[in-house]
Enzyme design. Sequence first.
Site, PDB file in Angstrom:
ATOM      1  CE  LYS A 108      91.472  38.374  93.118  1.00  0.00           C
ATOM      2  NZ  LYS A 108      92.242  39.471  92.552  1.00  0.00           N
TER       3      LYS A 108
HETATM    4  C1  E4P Z   1      91.553  42.753  93.018  1.00  0.00           C
HETATM    5  O1  E4P Z   1      91.444  41.740  93.675  1.00  0.00           O
HETATM    6  C2  E4P Z   1      90.845  42.953  91.750  1.00  0.00           C
HETATM    7  O2  E4P Z   1      91.255  42.010  90.802  1.00  0.00           O
HETATM    8  C3  E4P Z   1      91.075  44.364  91.276  1.00  0.00           C
HETATM    9  O3  E4P Z   1      90.832  45.248  92.353  1.00  0.00           O
HETATM   10  C4  E4P Z   1      90.235  44.738  90.066  1.00  0.00           C
HETATM   11  O4  E4P Z   1      90.394  46.109  89.835  1.00  0.00           O
HETATM   12  P1  E4P Z   1      89.989  46.808  88.447  1.00  0.00           P
HETATM   13  O5  E4P Z   1      88.517  46.805  88.332  1.00  0.00           O
HETATM   14  O6  E4P Z   1      90.545  48.199  88.573  1.00  0.00           O
HETATM   15  O7  E4P Z   1      90.666  46.016  87.356  1.00  0.00           O
END
Ligand code: E4P
Length: 218
Positions: free
Chosen positions: A83
């Site tokens: 990522k």
């Molecule tokens: C997933 O890949 C993301 O990092 C996550 O969904 C972010 O979510 P949030 O906005 O609730 O922190």
Amino acid sequence: MDFFLDTAEVDVIKDLSETGLIDGITTNPSLVAKSGQDFITVLEKIATIVDGPISAEVTAVDTEGMINEGLRLSKIAKNIVVKLPLTLDGLKACVALTNKKISTNVTLCFSSNQALIAAKAGATYISPFIGRLDDIGESGLDLIQDIKSIYSNYNKLNTKILVASVRSLDHVAKSAIIGADTVTLPPKVFMEMYEHELTKKGLDAFLKDWAETKQSIL
Ligand code: E4P
């Protein structure tokens, strides 16, 4: 539509994976910090539970550092997806890792142009953060629709839309209506998906009527 779980809690992943309905996992540095566990150990444990894609985020901010961290993370298991943040360095790292046949998830996407350039960089997944857009008074789902339209215009863009920062059942259903490839679900939202008051009421009534017949299927 693929269902990923958005968590670094190994016990939760183990528990919910037993449903047979989970296709992959996404983590981020905040979720790892919340778990209180060692990052590499957590990923190793998740990889023993889940066969599908497991997103693991780099924390370097320069291209070379991201590539090195990405190579390290990708050695943990064959299903690790590296990522990368949606920065110029992140995009350059995406090109380099894609050239090495390593899967990537470009994260922190908040605009159609960001999604377009990430696809151009060869991202396996793009993660638009729809809840965080809603939080600032914009429509996260409109962004999903726009990205879907853009990607549909070009056969060469094979990047999958991974709807992230999901806050509600409406986010999930509307993303599916738009045709997003994947949604990453906080465990709480996943557990709310199957519930409906009329299902419960209906089942209670069926079971009551059945009991009165005094029959048995087996
Ligand atoms: C997933 O890949 C993301 O990092 C996550 O969904 C972010 O979510 P949030 O906005 O609730 O922190």
